[in-house]
Design an enzyme around this catalytic site. Sequence first.
Site, PDB file in Angstrom:
ATOM      1  N   GLY B  27       8.914 -24.278  -4.111  1.00  6.95           N
ATOM      2  CA  GLY B  27       8.202 -22.843  -3.807  1.00  6.95           C
ATOM      3  C   GLY B  27       8.297 -22.532  -2.508  1.00  6.95           C
ATOM      4  CB  VAL B  29       5.578 -20.893   3.139  1.00  3.83           C
ATOM      5  CG1 VAL B  29       4.294 -21.595   4.012  1.00  3.83           C
ATOM      6  CG2 VAL B  29       6.754 -21.594   3.665  1.00  3.83           C
ATOM      7  CG  HIS B 110      11.472 -22.387   6.632  1.00  2.00           C
ATOM      8  ND1 HIS B 110      12.754 -22.076   7.119  1.00  2.00           N
ATOM      9  CD2 HIS B 110      10.383 -21.775   7.561  1.00  2.00           C
ATOM     10  CE1 HIS B 110      12.729 -21.271   8.125  1.00  2.00           C
ATOM     11  NE2 HIS B 110      11.524 -21.228   8.459  1.00  2.00           N
ATOM     12  CG  ASN B 161      -0.405 -21.081  -8.419  1.00  2.00           C
ATOM     13  OD1 ASN B 161      -1.387 -21.562  -9.128  1.00  2.00           O
ATOM     14  ND2 ASN B 161      -0.389 -21.620  -6.979  1.00  2.00           N
ATOM     15  N   GLY B 466      47.165 -32.430  31.978  1.00  2.00           N
ATOM     16  CA  GLY B 466      47.319 -32.921  33.122  1.00  2.00           C
ATOM     17  C   GLY B 466      47.127 -34.522  33.291  1.00  2.00           C
ATOM     18  CE  LYS B 469      48.134 -35.200  26.591  1.00  5.11           C
ATOM     19  NZ  LYS B 469      47.275 -34.446  27.738  1.00  5.11           N
ATOM     20  CB  SER B 537      44.633 -35.405  19.773  1.00  2.00           C
ATOM     21  OG  SER B 537      45.118 -36.306  20.554  1.00  2.00           O
TER      22      SER B 537
HETATM   23  N1  LIG Z   1      -6.554 -17.748  -5.907  1.00  2.00           N
HETATM   24  C1  LIG Z   1      -5.574 -18.675  -5.670  1.00  2.00           C
HETATM   25  N2  LIG Z   1      -5.137 -19.223  -4.592  1.00  2.00           N
HETATM   26  C2  LIG Z   1      -4.242 -20.217  -4.753  1.00  2.00           C
HETATM   27  C3  LIG Z   1      -3.809 -20.898  -5.980  1.00  2.00           C
HETATM   28  N3  LIG Z   1      -3.247 -21.906  -5.351  1.00  2.00           N
HETATM   29  C4  LIG Z   1      -2.924 -21.851  -4.166  1.00  2.00           C
HETATM   30  N4  LIG Z   1      -3.879 -20.983  -3.331  1.00  2.00           N
HETATM   31  C5  LIG Z   1      -4.226 -20.802  -2.202  1.00  2.00           C
HETATM   32  O1  LIG Z   1      -2.748 -20.442  -1.626  1.00  2.00           O
HETATM   33  C6  LIG Z   1      -2.726 -20.983  -0.096  1.00  2.00           C
HETATM   34  C7  LIG Z   1      -1.420 -21.719  -0.057  1.00  2.00           C
HETATM   35  O2  LIG Z   1      -1.527 -22.822  -1.003  1.00  2.00           O
HETATM   36  P1  LIG Z   1      -0.706 -24.099  -0.467  1.00  2.00           P
HETATM   37  O3  LIG Z   1      -0.883 -25.130  -1.616  1.00  2.00           O
HETATM   38  O4  LIG Z   1      -0.836 -24.444   1.078  1.00  2.00           O
HETATM   39  O5  LIG Z   1       0.845 -23.602  -0.317  1.00  2.00           O
HETATM   40  P2  LIG Z   1       2.190 -24.406  -0.254  1.00  2.00           P
HETATM   41  O6  LIG Z   1       2.713 -23.815   0.856  1.00  2.00           O
HETATM   42  O7  LIG Z   1       2.927 -23.882  -1.189  1.00  2.00           O
HETATM   43  O8  LIG Z   1       1.801 -25.849  -0.247  1.00  2.00           O
HETATM   44  C8  LIG Z   1      -4.002 -21.714   0.114  1.00  2.00           C
HETATM   45  O9  LIG Z   1      -4.939 -21.119   0.620  1.00  2.00           O
HETATM   46  C9  LIG Z   1      -4.491 -22.219  -1.483  1.00  2.00           C
HETATM   47  O10 LIG Z   1      -5.943 -22.409  -1.549  1.00  2.00           O
HETATM   48  C10 LIG Z   1      -4.399 -20.362  -6.985  1.00  2.00           C
HETATM   49  O11 LIG Z   1      -4.032 -20.527  -8.159  1.00  2.00           O
HETATM   50  N5  LIG Z   1      -5.062 -19.136  -7.082  1.00  2.00           N
END
Ligand SMILES: Nc1nc2c(ncn2[C@@H]2O[C@H](COP(=O)(O)OP(=O)(O)O)[C@@H](O)[C@H]2O)c(=O)[nH]1
Lengths: 302, 641
Positions: B27, B29, B110, B161, B466, B469, B537
């Site tokens: 996924g 960041v 990233h 998510n 030079g 060779k 070379s």
């Molecule tokens: N509202 C809400 N926030 C979430 C959910 N999952 C993650 N977060 C928030 O999203 C942010 C990034 O989550 P993180 O797990 O660090 O993301 P990562 O970079 O993919 O590992 C954090 O502040 C989490 O608390 C969710 O299902 N619902």
Amino acid sequence: MNSGLSPHLRRLESESIFILREVVAEFARPVMLYSIGKDSSVMLHLALKAFYPSKPPFPLLHVDTTWKFKEMIAFRDEAARHAGMDLLVYINKEGLKRGISPIASGSSVHTQVMKTEGLRQALDLWRFDAAFGGARRDEEKSRAKERIFSHRSATHAWDPRNQRPELWQLFNTRIKDGESMRVFPLSNWTELDVWDYILAEEIPVVPLYFAKERPVIERDGTLIMVDDERLPLREGEIPCLESVRFRTLGCYPLTGAIPSHAATLPDIIAEMRASKTSERQGRLIDHDESGSMEKKKREGYF
Amino acid sequence: MLKILPSYPLPLSKEHPLPTLRLLTCGSVDDGKSTLIGRLLFEQNLIPDDQLAALERDSRRHGTDGDNIDFALLVDGLEAEREQGITIDVAYRYVATARRSFIIADTPGHEQYTRNMATGASGADLAILLIDARKGLLTQTCRHASIVSMMGIRHVVLAINKIDLIGYDREGFEKIVADFHTFAASLDFATLLPIPLSARHGDNISLKSVKTPWYGGPSLLDYLETIDVSEGREGEPFRFAVQWVNRPHLDFRGFSGTIASGTIHPGDEVVVAGSGRSSRITRIVTAGGDLSRASAGEAVTLTLVDEIDVSRGDILCGPKNRPEVSDQFAAHLIWMDDHKLLPGRSYLMKTGARTVPVSVTALKHRLAVDTLAELPAETLTLNESGFCHLAATAPIAFDPYKQNHATGAFILIDRVTNATAAAGMIVHGLRRAAHIHLQGLSLSKHDHSRIKHHKPAVLWFTGLSGAGKSTIANLVESRLHSYGVHTILLDGDNMRHGLNKDLGFTEADRVENIRRIGEVAKLMVEAGLVALCSFISPFRAERAMVRDLLGPGEFIEIFVDTPLETCMARDPKGLYKKALAGEIKNFTGIDQSYEPPEDPELIVARGAESAGQAASRVAAFLVEHQIIDRFETGALEDWSI
Ligand SMILES: Nc1nc2c(ncn2[C@@H]2O[C@H](COP(=O)(O)OP(=O)(O)O)[C@@H](O)[C@H]2O)c(=O)[nH]1
């Protein structure tokens, strides 16, 4: 094979055997670091299986800090004899001369000199190009990212900025002269896997893992076993007999016991399943400073 | 083709316990990957008390979720380490529930990190693709999906998510699923399950959520615990890569390895894929006793009825359904090194238990992972992937990666730095190689050289411009000639003006230049000649490539080790001056590096050695190694310059 093993353990076992064989096929002078604990017991057992009917074509190496439990040393010698393998024991003599000990020097200096430096000296002395270690990735957060084949420079440094990606089971084993590889065949095992396997395969382990009445003192919240007369008792400290066991084994003044009545393997496994603390809690070296494991690894400690 | 799973009932396995499931989470960041893993551990009661206490402390200090526990803190760390420049490609987590064990490969999100994802994906059975419900399908998601598909992962969970943040809205969810379906139609997944999730609040993680009554599928954990990904590897054609020859004493010769696919029994016929020689299995040996049957995944030792030639790297297979054998093939590559791919350069290829030199002969296209477009390309740089043709110096046995990951995957290793440069997946063999081989020369180079009184060889002079060779090579050649040795001198003048006049001095052109020269030198050796090659070379890899083209002892690398300062002072053609003035680009020693040989047969011109003395030592070496037999080395001493 091993109809008694769960599919999970079977998969772990054959992966480890693959790694052991790969090292023997690709390196000139491998060695197995044998630290006497449960992980070493499992690793040695896997080596005996991997090369059967040949003997494992490498020696065992124990870097002895001279502060191991007496029972560990007795177990070590018996295990090597039983396996029919050569056992090399290395002690950093120069460290001893300097009077390094866990009591006089503190845990981190003692570990650095007697274990980390001792290990490097031993590897240089015998010119090993690959060393098996029993570390697991689940032991500690920073190990989760460790490679199975971990490259070390000619000065044994680990360069976390320059690690090789590991794809499939295609391990890149190429090194230049003087460089070496640390190899961790148990990388993907958890603590529980190790115990389940010990039970299933009836692998002998040091009796200290089983609960028994032992002389202990309580110091800074940790139960320390009085294994010999070298442990200076502080005022008011009187050893008393308690039923304890060890979850990990190291130098006796640095290893905390846990109160327990688990005297058999099934008891231990049941206790572990119910347990809600992590494995390394009993190891004083990890509490020394935060991020300490990462630091030790860069310096060459396992 | 893509099959979206509508709802229960699913094709779940009845066999218990199921083998370990290896899964990959990907996924961008902040999509919530760490939160999801942390949440799963927490709900399964898998967080030790001491860690939980630390987590509660940390959550109050650094958490992003007020006073609630921030599960991300439990597993985070990858991003932080990336900022410190530490190579973090994958972190592994281990989770065991009452029903199944899991190994989770977690890779940083990233966007640069194709390399990391590919690493985590290799060996995974299933991938969880995270999507932030508010953002929908991003380029990043498409990139992840196509890498997952390229790496041959057949099962995908689309974890949509933060469904709480779109009010548990069914239409929002379905829109994302439809978008993904459109994108992924051409990708090769066996199953795809979209699940609406809230990692933060625990919806549909272990238990089905009451807030998504419209969702008919299983909770994430339920699904992971019961999906069967085995795909019947036991029933596939037999493949066994010999890892180690087990020889405890003269009466036992076994072949140790892990069965990649299929099932065998004592008495079964097996064939060595490369040579075609066949035999029968006598025993399947393990420490726990001989087996009457063994199948995919088992590490065993096999003994054979006949003493046929088998060594590490060979693949044993059944008499039918054998792997392909070829020295040329087409493959997908994912480039993983900071040094870009140089077509023509020699790399080491490790496949199964074999390592052979290969080079990329043609880069067909680069793949834009986000659009799946095929773009023309001359090279691949870090994190790029492409499709190419490769040629190995010896035939290898393989299956297409799609059919068998164990016999179709390879890595490329940089011969100089030893870095793992690429991950590769074989698509198919190329037949061309076979036809050319059929023309097999009937007169061998030994036949050619037998009528001469010397052996063929390549004297490869390498060093800076030079360094001397050509001077040394000329001296050696004229003396050899006067003695009746059949020689030819190849140097920049006769190669660059003819065969290689289309090449310049970029890194890629230099690689191709040497490759062609190497092939020419090889032809000369086949004609029985002593070929003296005098070329800067500069790169080790190309010199190693020429060495591999030739037989043992035929390549004699002579390092003309004149220091750069001396060469610059000599500057016979005024080239250093021009290079320093910036008039010539890519000049060795100035703005392009020279990689000195690590283990040359000879080093000459070091210290105050004259060209004449150097030539004498070359001649002495040839006598000593019986390339030429009668040579009065003393007579060479009076050559001087
Ligand atoms: N509202 C809400 N926030 C979430 C959910 N999952 C993650 N977060 C928030 O999203 C942010 C990034 O989550 P993180 O797990 O660090 O993301 P990562 O970079 O993919 O590992 C954090 O502040 C989490 O608390 C969710 O299902 N619902």
